[in-house]
Design a protein around this motif. Structure first.
Motif, PDB file in Angstrom:
ATOM      1  N   THR A  22      16.177  21.616 -17.991  1.00  0.00           N
ATOM      2  CA  THR A  22      16.559  21.910 -16.607  1.00  0.00           C
ATOM      3  C   THR A  22      15.449  22.601 -15.827  1.00  0.00           C
ATOM      4  O   THR A  22      15.314  22.373 -14.627  1.00  0.00           O
ATOM      5  N   PHE A  23      14.636  23.420 -16.497  1.00  0.00           N
ATOM      6  CA  PHE A  23      13.537  24.085 -15.802  1.00  0.00           C
ATOM      7  C   PHE A  23      12.485  23.066 -15.352  1.00  0.00           C
ATOM      8  O   PHE A  23      11.956  23.157 -14.247  1.00  0.00           O
ATOM      9  N   ASP A  24      12.184  22.108 -16.218  1.00  0.00           N
ATOM     10  CA  ASP A  24      11.223  21.063 -15.861  1.00  0.00           C
ATOM     11  C   ASP A  24      11.757  20.211 -14.718  1.00  0.00           C
ATOM     12  O   ASP A  24      11.019  19.835 -13.805  1.00  0.00           O
ATOM     13  N   GLU A  25      13.046  19.912 -14.770  1.00  0.00           N
ATOM     14  CA  GLU A  25      13.653  19.092 -13.718  1.00  0.00           C
ATOM     15  C   GLU A  25      13.672  19.838 -12.389  1.00  0.00           C
ATOM     16  O   GLU A  25      13.420  19.263 -11.331  1.00  0.00           O
ATOM     17  N   ALA A  26      13.953  21.139 -12.432  1.00  0.00           N
ATOM     18  CA  ALA A  26      13.939  21.945 -11.202  1.00  0.00           C
ATOM     19  C   ALA A  26      12.530  22.004 -10.606  1.00  0.00           C
ATOM     20  O   ALA A  26      12.367  21.914  -9.380  1.00  0.00           O
ATOM     21  N   ALA A  27      11.526  22.110 -11.455  1.00  0.00           N
ATOM     22  CA  ALA A  27      10.141  22.121 -10.968  1.00  0.00           C
ATOM     23  C   ALA A  27       9.774  20.777 -10.352  1.00  0.00           C
ATOM     24  O   ALA A  27       9.092  20.713  -9.318  1.00  0.00           O
ATOM     25  N   ARG A  28      10.247  19.690 -10.969  1.00  0.00           N
ATOM     26  CA  ARG A  28       9.973  18.353 -10.433  1.00  0.00           C
ATOM     27  C   ARG A  28      10.618  18.170  -9.062  1.00  0.00           C
ATOM     28  O   ARG A  28       9.991  17.670  -8.122  1.00  0.00           O
ATOM     29  N   ILE A  29      11.834  18.638  -8.906  1.00  0.00           N
ATOM     30  CA  ILE A  29      12.527  18.522  -7.619  1.00  0.00           C
ATOM     31  C   ILE A  29      11.847  19.406  -6.578  1.00  0.00           C
ATOM     32  O   ILE A  29      11.705  19.020  -5.415  1.00  0.00           O
ATOM     33  N   GLY A  30      11.387  20.582  -6.996  1.00  0.00           N
ATOM     34  CA  GLY A  30      10.651  21.453  -6.082  1.00  0.00           C
ATOM     35  C   GLY A  30       9.372  20.794  -5.583  1.00  0.00           C
ATOM     36  O   GLY A  30       9.028  20.896  -4.393  1.00  0.00           O
ATOM     37  N   ARG A  31       8.667  20.107  -6.488  1.00  0.00           N
ATOM     38  CA  ARG A  31       7.465  19.380  -6.076  1.00  0.00           C
ATOM     39  C   ARG A  31       7.807  18.251  -5.107  1.00  0.00           C
ATOM     40  O   ARG A  31       7.058  17.981  -4.173  1.00  0.00           O
ATOM     41  N   LEU A  32       8.949  17.608  -5.324  1.00  0.00           N
ATOM     42  CA  LEU A  32       9.371  16.541  -4.401  1.00  0.00           C
ATOM     43  C   LEU A  32       9.627  17.102  -3.007  1.00  0.00           C
ATOM     44  O   LEU A  32       9.234  16.492  -2.008  1.00  0.00           O
ATOM     45  N   PHE A  33      10.284  18.236  -2.916  1.00  0.00           N
ATOM     46  CA  PHE A  33      10.559  18.842  -1.615  1.00  0.00           C
ATOM     47  C   PHE A  33       9.289  19.298  -0.914  1.00  0.00           C
ATOM     48  O   PHE A  33       9.237  19.356   0.312  1.00  0.00           O
ATOM     49  N   ASP A  34       8.258  19.645  -1.681  1.00  0.00           N
ATOM     50  CA  ASP A  34       6.987  20.074  -1.098  1.00  0.00           C
ATOM     51  C   ASP A  34       6.128  18.901  -0.638  1.00  0.00           C
ATOM     52  O   ASP A  34       5.154  19.110   0.094  1.00  0.00           O
ATOM     53  N   ASP A  35       6.468  17.696  -1.056  1.00  0.00           N
ATOM     54  CA  ASP A  35       5.710  16.510  -0.658  1.00  0.00           C
ATOM     55  C   ASP A  35       5.845  16.314   0.863  1.00  0.00           C
ATOM     56  O   ASP A  35       6.951  16.341   1.399  1.00  0.00           O
ATOM     57  N   PRO A  36       4.736  16.100   1.595  1.00  0.00           N
ATOM     58  CA  PRO A  36       4.813  15.950   3.054  1.00  0.00           C
ATOM     59  C   PRO A  36       5.692  14.779   3.502  1.00  0.00           C
ATOM     60  O   PRO A  36       6.354  14.867   4.534  1.00  0.00           O
ATOM     61  N   LYS A  37       5.733  13.717   2.736  1.00  0.00           N
ATOM     62  CA  LYS A  37       6.564  12.562   3.106  1.00  0.00           C
ATOM     63  C   LYS A  37       8.047  12.920   3.074  1.00  0.00           C
ATOM     64  O   LYS A  37       8.814  12.468   3.919  1.00  0.00           O
ATOM     65  N   VAL A  38       8.422  13.717   2.080  1.00  0.00           N
ATOM     66  CA  VAL A  38       9.820  14.134   1.973  1.00  0.00           C
ATOM     67  C   VAL A  38      10.116  15.232   2.992  1.00  0.00           C
ATOM     68  O   VAL A  38      11.185  15.246   3.602  1.00  0.00           O
ATOM     69  N   ALA A  39       9.171  16.138   3.214  1.00  0.00           N
ATOM     70  CA  ALA A  39       9.377  17.256   4.140  1.00  0.00           C
ATOM     71  C   ALA A  39       9.619  16.762   5.565  1.00  0.00           C
ATOM     72  O   ALA A  39      10.404  17.356   6.305  1.00  0.00           O
ATOM     73  N   GLN A  40       8.964  15.670   5.952  1.00  0.00           N
ATOM     74  CA  GLN A  40       9.185  15.163   7.308  1.00  0.00           C
ATOM     75  C   GLN A  40      10.610  14.651   7.487  1.00  0.00           C
ATOM     76  O   GLN A  40      11.158  14.697   8.581  1.00  0.00           O
ATOM     77  N   ASP A  41      11.223  14.168   6.412  1.00  0.00           N
ATOM     78  CA  ASP A  41      12.612  13.715   6.501  1.00  0.00           C
ATOM     79  C   ASP A  41      13.587  14.882   6.508  1.00  0.00           C
ATOM     80  O   ASP A  41      14.724  14.736   6.955  1.00  0.00           O
ATOM     81  N   LEU A  42      13.159  16.029   6.013  1.00  0.00           N
ATOM     82  CA  LEU A  42      14.049  17.182   5.932  1.00  0.00           C
ATOM     83  C   LEU A  42      14.032  18.046   7.190  1.00  0.00           C
ATOM     84  O   LEU A  42      14.968  18.792   7.429  1.00  0.00           O
ATOM     85  N   THR A  43      12.958  17.956   7.985  1.00  0.00           N
ATOM     86  CA  THR A  43      12.890  18.759   9.206  1.00  0.00           C
ATOM     87  C   THR A  43      13.597  18.013  10.326  1.00  0.00           C
ATOM     88  O   THR A  43      13.397  16.812  10.517  1.00  0.00           O
ATOM     89  N   PRO A  44      14.439  18.702  11.068  1.00  0.00           N
ATOM     90  CA  PRO A  44      15.166  18.024  12.149  1.00  0.00           C
ATOM     91  C   PRO A  44      14.200  17.632  13.277  1.00  0.00           C
ATOM     92  O   PRO A  44      13.294  18.384  13.637  1.00  0.00           O
ATOM     93  N   GLN A  45      14.406  16.451  13.801  1.00  0.00           N
ATOM     94  CA  GLN A  45      13.592  15.964  14.907  1.00  0.00           C
ATOM     95  C   GLN A  45      14.287  16.325  16.218  1.00  0.00           C
ATOM     96  O   GLN A  45      15.507  16.288  16.315  1.00  0.00           O
ATOM     97  N   PRO A  46      13.505  16.673  17.245  1.00  0.00           N
ATOM     98  CA  PRO A  46      14.140  16.961  18.541  1.00  0.00           C
ATOM     99  C   PRO A  46      14.773  15.667  19.083  1.00  0.00           C
ATOM    100  O   PRO A  46      14.291  14.559  18.827  1.00  0.00           O
ATOM    101  N   PRO A  47      15.863  15.805  19.803  1.00  0.00           N
ATOM    102  CA  PRO A  47      16.521  14.607  20.331  1.00  0.00           C
ATOM    103  C   PRO A  47      15.586  13.863  21.289  1.00  0.00           C
ATOM    104  O   PRO A  47      14.862  14.466  22.070  1.00  0.00           O
TER     105      PRO A  47
END
Length: 145
Positions: free
Chosen positions: A112-137
């Protein structure tokens, strides 16, 4: 004989309260044993081990212990060493816990620690981060006239 649930009720999905209580009792006892005992195995000397979870079988005769060495280094070797010493640990455990049977121990690396680190790296990826930040209308609907 296995109990069948009454009609209209589903069987429990997870472990019973008894299994959970016994698992926590085992986890605490194993932590104390690992903290106090000196092992003559060079793999275990000076290694701090975290026991993250102990899962008990329904009959409480088998326990699967999930471990994580501090820093996560040499986890495979540490798991093999603990499995080599499982009978010794079971003997010590029998003197510590108050259960009808002392369960057989099997040690596994907790992923589970390795999996949590992998998911954390995914969230830090710029491609994923752009989908997570809300866009202005956008006002593109106004241009349709």
């Amino acid at each position: 004989m296995k109990r069948t649930p009454p009609k209209g009720r589903a069987a429990p999905a997870g472990p019973s309260q008894r299994q959970l209580r016994a698992g926590e009792l085992m986890r605490h006892a194993l932590v104390e044993i690992l903290r106090e005992e000196e092992f003559n195995d060079e793999v275990l000397v000076g290694v701090s081990i975290t026991i993250t979870e102990v899962r008990m079988s329904p009959d409480l005769r088998h326990a699967v212990c999930f471990i994580e060495p501090l820093g996560g280094e040499h986890a495979g070797e540490v798991v093999k060493a603990l499995n080599r010493h499982a009978k010794f640990l079971r003997g010590r455990l029998g003197r510590t816990i108050d259960m009808k049977f002392t369960p057989d121990l099997k040690f596994l690396h907790d992923e589970t620690f390795d999996e949590a680190a992998r998911i954390g790296r995914l969230f830090d990826d710029p491609k994923v981060a752009q989908d997570l930040t809300p866009q202005p209308p956008s006002d593109s609907w106004k241009d349709e006239d």
